[in-house]
Each structure stands twice: as structure tokens, then as C-alpha cells.
Write an enzyme that holds these catalytic residues in place. Structure first.
Site, PDB file in Angstrom:
ATOM      1  N   TYR A 101       0.867  -1.182   0.000  1.00  0.00           N
ATOM      2  CA  TYR A 101       0.000   0.000   0.000  1.00  0.00           C
ATOM      3  C   TYR A 101       0.898   1.224   0.000  1.00  0.00           C
ATOM      4  CZ  TYR A 101      -2.864   3.767   1.875  1.00  0.00           C
ATOM      5  OH  TYR A 101      -3.505   4.964   2.049  1.00  0.00           O
ATOM      6  N   GLU A 189      -3.345   7.334  -4.112  1.00  0.00           N
ATOM      7  CA  GLU A 189      -3.192   6.092  -3.360  1.00  0.00           C
ATOM      8  C   GLU A 189      -3.147   4.908  -4.319  1.00  0.00           C
ATOM      9  OE1 GLU A 189      -5.908   4.979   0.191  1.00  0.00           O
ATOM     10  OE2 GLU A 189      -6.554   3.690  -1.458  1.00  0.00           O
TER      11      GLU A 189
END
Ligand code: GDP
Ligand code: MN
Length: 403
Positions: A101, A189
Site C-alpha cells: 500500500y 493512493e
């Protein structure tokens, strides 16, 4: 403004970040066509502006045309936590080894940017940050310093993209930063950033999912992010202006109002209504439009475009308080917009603050027949209302006098 995954991918690609081949499809027929190009196995991904689509059953890896067909039928009509699925992305399926992530976001508390990363990608980072804070690496980027390659390498090493190439991870971090900056994003993101195994046995990092939010206040610098307009949202003036990042609310009067700062715009609406009452005419504001603090030339152009798109607008009242952007710059923006958009509707401008007198002088010097200036807010409102009244009843209404 939040982007769909298929839109966010475009921005990642523009920054050079590897993404799987994928085609956005609005309906079943397009999706099956897309599948012909992408091939099997593929991933069918519902496009909705919300996370954990996977858990909701809106992301499916399919190995046959029949599976794909069933997945598309299942996903297209879905709604995830109230967010309607708007088409599917048909993506090439990748052989995932590890998922990470990575995100870059605006840190409002100290006016800097925050890079967050963890090697436990795929899962919800909020949950992870809560349960295993040590697993989430943070790095601050201040306004002044740049996020250079050395910093990206340090970050990549700290995250320990184990199994992945640190140089490649660092390059992707840098590309994300470029993507963040050039698009005036508030969030970029990638989850998962996956280390995938290619047919030849080598591995490479790919962005398998992306979430990008663009800063509403910067829309003017990006042509209103027109290419990301949501086809689902109805095409009203309001929706268009809001998609362009403006705080615009349509009202049912005749005087277009543009100002900077919600308080100033509210006062301007009142001044218009009061001036209408004063001459016994039901003339009120046609809209509320707050262009925010910057009040740049582009902001002015975009605002005038939005306001004049409303056919009820018979005159325009511009009320700007010059702060960081001087009124002189705003004046130039107004003149430029009048020329570019061919605006013929009468406009009355009132300036206050930074270079107010110079701004008004610039407008007067241009000698535009439809651009008028006023010394006070009430006077400007009075003139704008008089112009609107004149347009409504050309024969009877008195011609407005100039201040
Ligand atoms: P989200 O649930 O809304 O965040 O949607 P994602 O696009 O992140 O997909 C959810 C999960 O689906 C990912 O974490 C992956 O595990 C899986 N996934 C997505 N793309 C692929 C792929 O190409 N191959 C495989 N095997 N799994 C994938
Ligand atoms: Mn995801």
C-alpha cells in the site's frame, strides 16, 4: 473531486507508473468487446467511488468468457454502500506475489504532505494503522523540500518492499509524487501496488488499483478537469460548475453574482435583492458563486462562463476583495474573459482591498461598452439591478447611471 479507478489509472500512466492493460466499459456489450482485446484470464472490476469493492464482490478474476459474462451481469447493476457502479474495468489479470500500500496525501495539520506505505497492502490501511501502527511507514514532505530520488530510495528501503526491486519501488514513489504535484491532487493512493510475476519469471511492480482525489480549489488550473466529469451526474449548470471546482448554486433571479469569500457573496446577494426592492422590481440574484481566495484570471474566466451559461442572467455583479491576487490581475482576467467568451451582458464590478483602485482604472481604460465599475457594493448592486430591469422591460425602465 474523487476519480474513478479507470480515470485515476490514466493519471498514473501519464506519470509513467506501470499499470495492467485495461479497458473501461460502460455496458455489457462494451465489456464483452473489451474482453476480446484484453484476453483471459481477466479481472472484472466495478467502477464506483468507494473502496473495498473486492469485499463487496465487485472485483472478480475470471478465466472463461462465461465467467466473465456472469461477473459483468452481477457487477454492473451493483451499488456499493450507496455508490452506484458506473461501468466496469476489464483488466488483464496479473499473477500477484506481494501486495503493498502506498499513498501520498495532504497533511492539513502542518501544511505538508504525507507519504504512507506498508508492505501489508490489499487490506484497509486504516485498520492496519490501528492494529499494527509499526507496520505503516510514514514520511513527511514539506512544502519547500522536494521528494527526490534519494528520499524515495530511503522510503522504499524503510517500507522494505521485500521481494521487489527497491530501485523500481523508489522510482514509482517519485512518479507518484510527480503525479500528485502536477495534478494538484490531495490524495494519490495505490492499493495494491503489487509485485507481479511476468510470464518470463521476472517480477515487476504494477499499480493494480488507484484512488486519486483532486483538490477542488485548483480546478481552474486544469480546465475544470473536464475529462473527469462524471457521466452519471446530470448535466446541469450546477453540476458542471461544481465539477469545475466552483462553489456555485443556481438561484432563480436575473443578476449573476460572482465574488470571493462566502460572506462577501452572501452580502452581494442581499444587496441585489435590496436594490430590486428599492425600485419595486422583483429582481434578485441568479446564482451564488464563490470563486474562493485565489481569484485568479482563469478563475474569473471560468466563473463568467458558468454564470453566462444561465439564460436568465441579464446582468452580472462582480464583487471581489483583492487579497493575495491583486484586483489589477482580476481586472485583466475579467477583460480577457469578456473577449474570449464574447460576453455582451452588462457587468458591474466593485473592487476592494489589494490594488482596488488600479483594478478599476484598468477596467475603465479598456472602454468596454458592457463593463462598468462602481465604488461601493450597494452602488454596484443598484446598477446591476437597473441593467437587469432594463433588459426585462426595455421601454419603461430608466437607464442606469454610471458611478
Ligand atoms: P478494492 O477492493 O476496491 O480496493 O479493489 P482492488 O482493485 O484493490 O481489488 C481488490 C483485490 O483484488 C486486490 O487487493 C487484489 O488482491 C485482487 N486483484 C485485483 N487485480 C487483480 C489481478 O490482476 N489478479 C489477481 N489475482 N488479483 C487481483
Ligand atoms: Mn484497492
Amino acid at each position: 473531486m474523487d476519480l474513478y479507478e479507470y480515470q485515476a489509472r490514466e493519471l498514473l500512466q501519464e506519470a509513467g507508473i506501470p499499470t495492467p492493460d485495461a479497458i473501461y466499459a460502460a455496458d455489457k456489450q462494451q465489456a464483452m468487446q473489451a474482453l476480446e482485446h484484453i484476453g483471459l484470464p481477466a479481472v472484472i472490476k466495478g467502477q464506483a467511488k468507494i473502496g473495498h469493492r473486492g469485499q463487496a464482490g465487485a472485483v472478480k478474476v475470471v478465466k472463461t468468457r462465461e465467467e466473465a459474462s456472469a461477473a459483468i451481469d452481477h457487477i454492473l447493476p451493483m451499488s456499493i454502500d450507496g455508490h452506484a457502479v458506473n461501468g466496469v474495468l476489464v483488466a488483464e489479470a496479473m499473477n500477484i506475489r506481494d501486495e503493498y500500500y502506498v499513498s501520498i496525501s495532504v497533511d492539513r495539520t502542518n501544511r505538508s504532505f504525507c507519504v504512507l506505505a506498508t508492505s501489508a497492502g490489499g487490506t484497509e490501511v486504516e485498520t492496519l494503522a490501528h492494529d499494527h501502527p509499526e507496520a505503516v511507514k510514514r514520511m513527511q514532505i514539506t512544502m519547500l523540500e522536494n521528494f527526490d530520488h534519494a528520499a524515495a530510495v530511503r522510503m522504499a528501503e524503510a517500507i522494505a518492499f521485500e521481494g521487489a526491486d527497491i530501485e523500481q519501488a523508489a522510482t514509482i514513489l517519485e512518479q507518484m509524487w510527480q503525479c500528485f504535484v502536477t495534478n494538484d491532487a490531495t490524495l494519490v493512493e495505490i492499493n495494491p501496488l503489487a509485485n507481479v510475476e511476468l510470464p518470463d519469471g521476472s517480477t515487476q511492480l504494477y499499480a493494480l488499483d488507484a484512488k486519486i482525489s483532486l483538490g477542488g480549489n485548483a480546478a481552474f488550473r486544469h480546465d475544470g478537469w473536464k475529462r473527469f466529469e462524471d457521466p452519471v451526474v446530470s448535466d446541469t449548470l450546477e453540476a458542471r460548475a461544481q465539477a469545475a471546482g466552483m462553489h456555485y448554486v443556481q438561484l432563480d433571479g436575473q443578476v449573476g453574482v460572482i465574488g470571493n469569500g462566502a460572506g462577501l457573496v452572501m452580502s452581494s446577494l442581499d444587496a441585489v435583492a435590496f436594490a430590486g426592492d428599492a425600485i419595486g422590481q422583483p429582481i434578485t440574484a441568479a446564482n451564488f458563486l464563490d470563486i474562493g481566495g485565489g481569484a485568479s484570471a482563469e478563475a474569473m474566466s471560468r466563473s463568467l462562463k458558468a454564470v453566462t451559461a444561465n439564460p436568465s442572467v441579464k446582468s452580472i455583479f462582480i464583487n471581489v476583495y483583492g487579497g493575495i491576487t491583486s484586483c489589477e490581475i482580476v481586472a485583466e482576467g475579467i477583460l480577457q474573459a469578456v473577449d474570449e467568451l464574447g460576453i455582451t451582458v452588462p457587468m458591474v464590478v466593485r473592487f476592494d482591498g489589494n490594488a482596488a483602485a488600479e483594478g478599476l482604472a484598468t477596467l475603465e481604460a479598456a472602454h468596454k461598452t458592457n463593463v462598468h465599475v462602481a465604488a461601493t457594493m450597494d452602488e454596484a448592486a443598484r446598477q446591476a439591478v437597473a441593467f437587469a430591469a432594463q433588459a426585462a422591460t426595455p421601454a419603461s425602465a430608466p437607464a442606469p447611471t454610471q458611478a
